[in-house]
Structures are given as structure tokens and as C-alpha cells.
Design a protein around this motif. Structure first.
Motif, short mmCIF file in Angstrom:
data_model
loop_
_atom_site.label_atom_id
_atom_site.label_comp_id
_atom_site.label_asym_id
_atom_site.label_seq_id
_atom_site.Cartn_x
_atom_site.Cartn_y
_atom_site.Cartn_z
N ARG A 159 0.84 -1.21 0.00
CA ARG A 159 0.00 0.00 0.00
C ARG A 159 0.87 1.26 0.00
N GLU A 160 1.92 1.24 0.81
CA GLU A 160 2.78 2.43 0.91
C GLU A 160 3.56 2.65 -0.39
N ASN A 161 3.95 1.56 -1.03
CA ASN A 161 4.62 1.69 -2.31
C ASN A 161 3.73 2.39 -3.33
N VAL A 162 2.46 1.96 -3.40
CA VAL A 162 1.55 2.53 -4.41
C VAL A 162 1.23 3.99 -4.08
N SER B 272 2.89 14.09 -3.51
CA SER B 272 3.25 15.29 -4.25
C SER B 272 2.03 15.90 -4.96
N LEU B 273 0.90 15.17 -4.98
CA LEU B 273 -0.31 15.71 -5.61
C LEU B 273 -1.19 16.33 -4.53
N GLU C 239 -8.90 10.83 -0.41
CA GLU C 239 -8.74 10.65 -1.87
C GLU C 239 -7.52 9.78 -2.17
N ARG C 240 -6.47 10.02 -1.40
CA ARG C 240 -5.25 9.19 -1.59
C ARG C 240 -5.55 7.73 -1.31
N VAL D 281 -5.36 4.54 -3.98
CA VAL D 281 -4.50 3.38 -3.76
C VAL D 281 -5.35 2.10 -3.81
N THR D 282 -6.50 2.15 -3.16
CA THR D 282 -7.38 0.98 -3.14
C THR D 282 -7.84 0.64 -4.57
N GLU D 283 -8.18 1.68 -5.32
CA GLU D 283 -8.64 1.47 -6.70
C GLU D 283 -7.53 0.82 -7.54
#
Ligand SMILES: Nc1ncnc2c1ncn2[C@@H]1O[C@H](COP(=O)(O)OP(=O)(O)OP(=O)(O)O)[C@@H](O)[C@H]1O
Ligand SMILES: [Mg+2]
Length: 371
Positions: free
Chosen positions: A103-106, A112-113, A119-120, A124-126
């Protein structure tokens, strides 16, 4: 508008124009140009060291080329820094951060966005769902198989909502069955997202399975660009002929060049009458290339057949591939259905019948594939 339609609307044509690059004076890219249509998938393929990874790095902005330019959606990227190019990259050796969970990798680039925490998390889940890794989100990279790590690397690149994704041999380390699964998943995902993609591979089967455009490179130059069928049916050079599918190449001399018929005397002595428009003058030295499925092995001589020695016969599923040596040692491959009555004994004397309509003729100085 959901996430997918947003991405599809982003799809942009990618143009590489006359790019040259050298490493410390050694040329790696030599005037490379190609276009990938918006939402298309191109495969860059060619032997090791031909410049594929270098080309991707130029597109991603990690290398500034000495000459040439890269355009995305009609915009020159040359002055745009790598992180602002909206180009996702999956590297040749998929480098996940080893101390971070899946999860942290993705999620890594998302900080930076300008996204809220929710939303983050949703993105990631998506993305993990898209690559079917949601159930392993809390694992560490060392607890994953190679194919699973590769999926995470793809999810990490897609999470940034790139306009273009570049994948450098993403499936090379995987076994055949898993590779085929991931190729199919990738194609489905790429279509759903409507993203423009370039995939580097030196596996021509993979290129044909995934891409609608093949770009064949050799020694830093583009040899030919086309659909898989175009490159297979009408290779422009012996190199492409030997790289996209198999082919055998025989040397010869044009002995008659009439309007719609010409004959070639092969170095081995036999004459082939090739019913094609003459592209070479009488006396031209040529290479005649033929695919294994256009050569038949028979036990007794026939009109136009070439005597040969059968070196080896290898069963390939429903077919058998014969490796034949012509009288001058030239290797000729012949593939036919296993059911066909064919001599299969090693060292047996046989005769090869070449389907001359399917032969391709190249100038004798054209380099052949070594792969
Ligand atoms: N950082 C570098 N410094 C010097 N030479 C390099 C560097 N990277 C690549 N090269 C050279 O440039 C040429 C092209 O390399 P590149 O990595 O683009 O090939 P490739 O087509 O990706 O090969 P492979 O299929 O083995 O990954 C090779 O001759 C390589 O040795
Ligand atoms: Mg490479």
C-alpha cells in the motif's frame, strides 16, 4: 466523471522525432523516430543492447538527448522536467521500496499531488484492485512473488494518473503461463484506462500479444514499424524477418529479371523462380528468406526441390520443426503438422520444397538477425 473516463480523456499521441543519444561517445540511439497514437500500445523490441531502455529514459525525461525531441499531445516535452511529464515508468528491474508495504509503495508518489487523505486512500485501493493485489496490500515486497511485485510496480505507476505509461520488460522474469495472464490483464487495464503505452520487450510473442504497433530496433536504429501482421508478412529487412517469427536465409544471384517473373540461382546451386515484380537487376546478389511454414519436407525429389540433410526434428505442439542443412551447409527450417508423413530420422536424406510465392528477397548486404 469517474476516474477512468478522466484518464481516457487524457490520452495523448506520443511522438519521438529524430532522437540521438550517445553514452561517452558510444552511440546508443541513432536518429530514432516513431509515433504512438493516443490510447495505443506500442512494443519496442530488439536484441539486448539495441537501445530500448535508453529510448524509454529519453521519453520519461531521465536522459536529455543530444538531438531530437519528444512530443506529447502536440506539446514539446524537451523543457519539461521528468516529474512534470505525466509519464509513468515501470523499470526493467521492478524496484519496489523494500521497507514499505504494498500500500505504501503505491501511495508513494501521491503525496506530491494535492489530494486529501481520503482521496489518496481511495486511489490506492482502486489501483490495487485494478491489478488484483488488494488482498495483499499490507504485505512487504519480500513477501511477494515476482509477478505480484510486478503488479504493484504497475499500480504505483498508474496511481499517478499518467498520460503515458512506459514499461521496460515488465514480464520478463515470469514463467510463461503467468506472463500470458499478466499480458492479458495489462491489455484489459490499458484499454479501460485509455492510456497510451509503450512496452519494451525482446520477446516477439509478447510484443504480438500486447501491442498494436511494433517498433523493431537494431543497434540504436529503427528497422521497421508496423502492425504485427505487417511485420510478419512483409518484413523490410532480413533482420526483421528473423526477429519477428523465424526465417531461413539463403544467398543467391538474380539470373533473370523479367517484368513479373524473376529467377534466382542459389549459392547451393538450385534455381528458384519467384513470381514477383522484379526489384533487382540481373546479376544482383540477393538474400532469399523463407519462413519454416513455407518449406515442406518430402522423401523423394520433386520439381524444384532441394536435396537436404535433416539435422534434427523437434516436436512443437501440433507441429514438427525440421532443421535441414542444404548441400552448402545453409540451414533451412521447415515446419509442418505432425500428422504429415515426413521423414524424421536425424541425418536422413530428404528434399525440401520451398513455396516460392512466400519467399522474400533482400539485397545481399542487408544485415540478418543474430537473435
Ligand atoms: N549508463 C550507461 N552508460 C554507458 N553506456 C550505457 C549506459 N546504459 C546503456 N548503455 C549502452 O547503451 C546501449 C543501449 O543500452 P540499453 O540499455 O538502451 O539497451 P536495451 O535495448 O535496453 O538492452 P536490454 O535488452 O539488454 O535491456 C548498450 O550498448 C549499453 O551498453
Ligand atoms: Mg533494457
Amino acid at each position: 466523471m469517474n476516474a477512468n473516463t478522466k484518464l481516457a480523456a487524457n490520452a495523448a499521441v506520443l511522438e519521438v522525432k529524430r532522437v540521438r543519444h550517445s553514452y561517452a561517445g558510444a552511440p546508443a540511439l541513432n536518429d530514432v523516430s516513431f509515433t504512438v497514437p493516443a490510447g495505443g500500445v506500442a512494443a519496442l523490441l530488439g536484441p539486448s543492447g539495441c537501445g530500448k531502455s535508453t529510448m524509454l529514459r529519453v521519453i520519461a525525461g531521465l536522459i536529455q538527448p543530444a538531438h531530437g525531441s519528444v512530443w506529447l499531445g502536440g506539446k514539446d516535452l524537451i523543457a519539461v522536467p521528468a516529474r512534470e511529464r505525466r509519464i509513468g515508468m515501470v523499470f526493467q528491474s521492478y524496484a519496489l521500496f523494500p521497507h514499505m508495504s504494498v500500500r505504501e509503495n503505491v501511495a508513494y508518489g501521491l503525496s506530491s499531488l494535492q489530494l486529501s487523505r481520503d482521496e489518496r486512500h481511495a486511489r490506492v485501493t482502486e489501483m490495487l484492485g485494478l491489478v488484483q493485489m488488494g488482498h495483499l496490500a499490507d504485505r512487504m515486497p519480500r513477501e511477494l512473488s515476482g509477478g505480484q511485485q510486478q503488479r504493484v510496480a504497475v499500480a504505483r505507476a498508474l496511481a499517478m494518473r499518467p498520460t503515458v505509461i512506459l514499461l521496460d520488460e515488465p514480464f520478463a522474469a515470469l514463467d510463461r503461463a503467468l506472463r500470458a495472464d499478466l499480458q492479458a490483464e495489462f491489455v484489459a487495464m490499458q484499454r479501460a484506462l485509455g492510456i497510451t503505452a509503450i512496452l519494451v520487450t525482446h520477446d516477439q510473442e509478447e510484443a504480438q500479444a500486447v501491442a498494436d504497433t511494433l517498433i523493431v530496433m537494431n543497434r540504436g536504429s529503427v528497422e521497421q514499424i508496423g502492425t504485427p501482421a505487417e511485420l510478419y508478412d512483409r518484413p523490410a529487412t532480413p533482420f526483421v524477418s528473423g526477429f519477428i517469427g523465424q526465417s531461413s536465409t539463403m544467398t543467391g544471384t538474380v539470373i533473370s529479371a523479367e517484368d513479373d517473373d524473376y529467377s534466382v540461382r542459389l549459392a547451393v546451386g538450385a534455381e528458384l523462380s519467384l513470381p514477383r515484380p522484379a526489384a533487382f537487376r540481373t546479376g544482383s546478389e540477393v538474400l532469399v528468406s523463407v519462413r519454416p511454414e513455407h518449406v515442406r519436407v518430402v522423401g523423394t525429389p520433386q520439381a524444384g526441390s532441394l536435396p537436404a540433410q535433416c539435422l534434427q526434428s523437434v516436436v512443437q505442439g501440433a507441429d514438427v520443426l525440421h532443421r535441414l542443412a542444404l548441400a552448402d551447409g545453409t540451414l533451412l527450417l521447415a515446419r509442418q503438422p505432425r500428422g504429415a508423413a515426413a521423414p524424421e530420422l536425424p541425418d536422413s536424406r530428404v528434399h525440401a520444397v520451398i513455396d516460392t510465392v512466400a519467399c522474400r528477397v533482400f539485397p545481399a548486404n542487408a544485415p540478418a538477425a543474430t537473435a
